[in-house]
Design a protein around this motif. Structure first.
Motif, PDB file in Angstrom:
ATOM      1  N   ILE A  72     -16.691 -28.262 -10.537  1.00  0.00           N
ATOM      2  CA  ILE A  72     -17.107 -29.529 -10.869  1.00  0.00           C
ATOM      3  C   ILE A  72     -16.258 -30.376 -10.847  1.00  0.00           C
ATOM      4  CG2 ILE A  72     -15.576 -29.215 -12.965  1.00  0.00           C
ATOM      5  CD1 ILE A  72     -18.559 -30.584 -15.009  1.00  0.00           C
ATOM      6  N   VAL A  73     -17.098 -31.652 -10.038  1.00  0.00           N
ATOM      7  CA  VAL A  73     -16.541 -32.419  -9.750  1.00  0.00           C
ATOM      8  C   VAL A  73     -15.969 -33.644 -10.773  1.00  0.00           C
ATOM      9  CG1 VAL A  73     -16.690 -34.019  -7.583  1.00  0.00           C
ATOM     10  CG2 VAL A  73     -16.589 -31.938  -7.682  1.00  0.00           C
ATOM     11  N   SER A  74     -15.509 -34.471 -11.402  1.00  0.00           N
ATOM     12  CA  SER A  74     -15.186 -35.487 -12.094  1.00  0.00           C
ATOM     13  C   SER A  74     -14.934 -36.621 -11.066  1.00  0.00           C
ATOM     14  CB  SER A  74     -14.384 -36.075 -12.978  1.00  0.00           C
ATOM     15  OG  SER A  74     -12.799 -35.452 -12.147  1.00  0.00           O
ATOM     16  N   ARG A  75     -15.465 -37.699 -11.850  1.00  0.00           N
ATOM     17  CA  ARG A  75     -15.054 -39.209 -10.836  1.00  0.00           C
ATOM     18  C   ARG A  75     -13.621 -39.034  -9.933  1.00  0.00           C
ATOM     19  NH1 ARG A  75     -17.165 -44.072 -15.056  1.00  0.00           N
ATOM     20  NH2 ARG A  75     -18.693 -43.423 -14.113  1.00  0.00           N
ATOM     21  N   ALA A  76     -12.246 -38.588 -11.358  1.00  0.00           N
ATOM     22  CA  ALA A  76     -11.000 -38.046 -10.695  1.00  0.00           C
ATOM     23  C   ALA A  76     -10.735 -37.814  -9.302  1.00  0.00           C
ATOM     24  CB  ALA A  76      -9.999 -38.025 -11.767  1.00  0.00           C
ATOM     25  N   ASN A  77     -11.762 -36.437  -9.345  1.00  0.00           N
ATOM     26  CA  ASN A  77     -11.415 -35.538  -8.107  1.00  0.00           C
ATOM     27  C   ASN A  77     -12.141 -36.462  -6.538  1.00  0.00           C
ATOM     28  OD1 ASN A  77     -12.910 -33.171 -10.192  1.00  0.00           O
ATOM     29  ND2 ASN A  77     -11.374 -32.518  -9.855  1.00  0.00           N
ATOM     30  N   LEU A  78     -13.505 -37.290  -6.959  1.00  0.00           N
ATOM     31  CA  LEU A  78     -13.833 -37.964  -5.915  1.00  0.00           C
ATOM     32  C   LEU A  78     -12.697 -38.669  -5.881  1.00  0.00           C
ATOM     33  CD1 LEU A  78     -16.318 -37.676  -4.390  1.00  0.00           C
ATOM     34  CD2 LEU A  78     -17.234 -40.110  -6.397  1.00  0.00           C
ATOM     35  N   LEU A  79     -12.297 -39.473  -6.529  1.00  0.00           N
ATOM     36  CA  LEU A  79     -11.338 -40.448  -5.578  1.00  0.00           C
ATOM     37  C   LEU A  79     -10.260 -40.143  -4.974  1.00  0.00           C
ATOM     38  CD1 LEU A  79     -11.395 -43.132  -8.826  1.00  0.00           C
ATOM     39  CD2 LEU A  79     -12.435 -43.484  -6.759  1.00  0.00           C
ATOM     40  N   GLN A  80      -9.570 -38.950  -5.703  1.00  0.00           N
ATOM     41  CA  GLN A  80      -8.741 -38.511  -4.901  1.00  0.00           C
ATOM     42  C   GLN A  80      -9.104 -37.516  -3.932  1.00  0.00           C
ATOM     43  OE1 GLN A  80      -7.975 -35.827  -8.084  1.00  0.00           O
ATOM     44  NE2 GLN A  80      -6.958 -36.882  -9.459  1.00  0.00           N
ATOM     45  N   GLY A  81     -10.309 -37.003  -3.631  1.00  0.00           N
ATOM     46  CA  GLY A  81     -10.870 -36.266  -2.235  1.00  0.00           C
ATOM     47  C   GLY A  81     -10.441 -37.712  -1.051  1.00  0.00           C
ATOM     48  N   ILE A  82     -11.812 -38.770  -1.731  1.00  0.00           N
ATOM     49  CA  ILE A  82     -11.894 -39.840  -0.584  1.00  0.00           C
ATOM     50  C   ILE A  82     -10.328 -40.500  -0.453  1.00  0.00           C
ATOM     51  CG2 ILE A  82     -12.329 -42.743  -0.707  1.00  0.00           C
ATOM     52  CD1 ILE A  82     -14.984 -41.631  -2.517  1.00  0.00           C
ATOM     53  N   ALA A  83      -9.702 -40.350  -1.032  1.00  0.00           N
ATOM     54  CA  ALA A  83      -7.770 -41.211  -0.967  1.00  0.00           C
ATOM     55  C   ALA A  83      -7.587 -40.137  -0.210  1.00  0.00           C
ATOM     56  CB  ALA A  83      -7.170 -41.357  -2.320  1.00  0.00           C
ATOM     57  N   ASN A  84      -7.199 -38.856   0.405  1.00  0.00           N
ATOM     58  CA  ASN A  84      -6.937 -38.116   0.840  1.00  0.00           C
ATOM     59  C   ASN A  84      -7.260 -37.511   1.996  1.00  0.00           C
ATOM     60  OD1 ASN A  84      -3.766 -37.085  -0.412  1.00  0.00           O
ATOM     61  ND2 ASN A  84      -5.358 -37.595  -1.962  1.00  0.00           N
ATOM     62  N   ALA A  85      -8.853 -37.988   2.375  1.00  0.00           N
ATOM     63  CA  ALA A  85      -9.782 -37.574   3.986  1.00  0.00           C
ATOM     64  C   ALA A  85      -8.796 -38.482   5.029  1.00  0.00           C
ATOM     65  CB  ALA A  85     -11.025 -38.011   3.336  1.00  0.00           C
ATOM     66  N   VAL A  86      -8.923 -37.554   5.457  1.00  0.00           N
ATOM     67  CA  VAL A  86      -8.248 -38.370   7.233  1.00  0.00           C
ATOM     68  C   VAL A  86      -9.641 -37.727   8.436  1.00  0.00           C
ATOM     69  CG1 VAL A  86      -5.902 -36.785   6.703  1.00  0.00           C
ATOM     70  CG2 VAL A  86      -7.409 -35.881   7.956  1.00  0.00           C
ATOM     71  N   VAL A  87      -9.309 -38.880   9.200  1.00  0.00           N
ATOM     72  CA  VAL A  87     -10.662 -39.230   9.890  1.00  0.00           C
ATOM     73  C   VAL A  87     -10.933 -37.263  10.762  1.00  0.00           C
ATOM     74  CG1 VAL A  87     -11.524 -40.971  12.312  1.00  0.00           C
ATOM     75  CG2 VAL A  87     -10.334 -40.734  10.137  1.00  0.00           C
ATOM     76  N   ALA A  88      -9.735 -37.047  11.544  1.00  0.00           N
ATOM     77  CA  ALA A  88      -9.237 -36.322  12.366  1.00  0.00           C
ATOM     78  C   ALA A  88      -8.031 -34.822  12.140  1.00  0.00           C
ATOM     79  CB  ALA A  88      -9.281 -36.100  13.840  1.00  0.00           C
ATOM     80  N   PRO A  89      -8.679 -33.415  11.008  1.00  0.00           N
ATOM     81  CA  PRO A  89      -7.814 -33.486  10.445  1.00  0.00           C
ATOM     82  C   PRO A  89      -7.300 -31.926  11.196  1.00  0.00           C
ATOM     83  CG  PRO A  89     -10.129 -32.415  10.298  1.00  0.00           C
ATOM     84  CD  PRO A  89     -10.032 -34.267  10.877  1.00  0.00           C
ATOM     85  N   THR A  90      -6.052 -31.737  10.968  1.00  0.00           N
ATOM     86  CA  THR A  90      -5.153 -30.696  12.433  1.00  0.00           C
ATOM     87  C   THR A  90      -5.914 -29.272  11.543  1.00  0.00           C
ATOM     88  OG1 THR A  90      -2.929 -30.244  10.804  1.00  0.00           O
ATOM     89  CG2 THR A  90      -3.296 -32.001  12.984  1.00  0.00           C
ATOM     90  N   GLN A  91      -6.569 -29.069  10.847  1.00  0.00           N
ATOM     91  CA  GLN A  91      -6.863 -27.487  10.752  1.00  0.00           C
ATOM     92  C   GLN A  91      -8.452 -27.669  10.317  1.00  0.00           C
ATOM     93  OE1 GLN A  91      -3.590 -26.282   8.171  1.00  0.00           O
ATOM     94  NE2 GLN A  91      -4.794 -24.470   8.071  1.00  0.00           N
ATOM     95  N   SER A  92      -9.455 -26.572  10.360  1.00  0.00           N
ATOM     96  CA  SER A  92     -10.645 -26.438   9.510  1.00  0.00           C
ATOM     97  C   SER A  92     -11.028 -26.318   8.571  1.00  0.00           C
ATOM     98  CB  SER A  92     -11.473 -26.119  10.911  1.00  0.00           C
ATOM     99  OG  SER A  92     -10.997 -24.569   9.598  1.00  0.00           O
ATOM    100  N   PRO A  93     -11.878 -26.928   8.127  1.00  0.00           N
ATOM    101  CA  PRO A  93     -12.494 -27.136   6.304  1.00  0.00           C
ATOM    102  C   PRO A  93     -12.463 -25.628   6.259  1.00  0.00           C
ATOM    103  CG  PRO A  93     -14.038 -28.592   8.197  1.00  0.00           C
ATOM    104  CD  PRO A  93     -13.147 -28.221   8.795  1.00  0.00           C
TER     105      PRO A  93
END
Length: 229
Positions: free
Chosen positions: A132-153
């Motif tokens: 389940i994805v809540s608003r809190a999960n979503l905001l945390q994910g957006i806040a921690n997203a990076v343009v070029a991660p050093t590892q694959s998803p």
């Protein structure tokens, strides 16, 4: 990032015949604001939120209705009666709730929550509940997203799964009350636990997981019985 990267995987859910009182107790015990209703194969039938239960109290205290609606319903509404007086999950739930696939991107989920004015959305794989994805999960994910991660998803997901498994199996901490986000091997943990010892246990579990580069533990403390979010 996709739904699978930020969702809470250990979802508290119940069957359609679950008692409303038991659902209310689950919300309090696990400090959550809704539970999906699933069948024996974990297909999502509906969802019961704190709003659904609070409406029961409101309806009992305020029986006022629009006069023009009563012209069509004869002053009574069978559907509302069931919602406010039903004792089983299938009687009070919101049926056929919106869901997303586990590979849904964050921007799609954000638009869905905004468009339909909802706080959370179940995540499914092959039609079956996996998170389940809540608003809190979503905001945390957006806040921690990076343009070029050093590892694959895929690597980050394996790390995330290993951390959650270690916490579930060996710490006694309930993972449904917080989120673990892994990006390029860097871990951030958000949510609530019951004690400083639990917070430390979560940190240790993450630090000892292979592939983890750093751990930032943002968990807050909420004593048992103090409420839920």
């Amino acid at each position: 990032m996709q739904a699978i990267d930020i969702m809470t995987p250990n979802v508290v859910c119940v069957g359609p015949d679950a008692n409303v009182r038991d659902i209310a107790q689950l919300l309090l015990e696990h400090r959550i604001s809704a539970v999906p209703i699933v069948d024996d194969e974990r297909r999502v039938l509906g969802i019961v939120s704190e709003g659904d239960l609070m409406r029961r109290v409101k309806d009992e205290a305020d029986d006022s209705r629009s006069w023009w609606l009563s012209l069509f319903s004869g002053g009574k509404d069978a559907g509302e009666y069931v919602k406010s007086h039903g004792r089983k999950a299938h009687e009070v739930m919101t049926s056929k709730p919106l869901t997303v696939e586990e590979n849904a991107p964050l921007h799609t989920i954000a638009r869905l929550l905004e468009k339909h004015h909802i706080k959370r959305v179940p995540v499914v794989r092959d039609g079956k509940l996996v998170g389940i994805v809540s608003r809190a999960n979503l905001l945390q994910g957006i806040a921690n997203a990076v343009v070029a991660p050093t590892q694959s998803p895929e690597d980050d997901r394996s790390i995330r799964e290993a951390i959650l498994k270690e916490i579930d199996n060996n710490t006694g901490v309930r993972t449904e009350s917080f989120s673990v986000i892994v990006d390029g091997g860097n871990v951030e943990i958000w949510g609530l636990v019951e004690s400083e010892e639990q917070k430390q246990a979560v940190t240790v579990a993450a630090e000892n997981t292979q592939g983890v580069k750093s751990v930032e533990n943002h968990l807050g403390m909420m004593p048992r019985g103090a409420g839920y979010f």
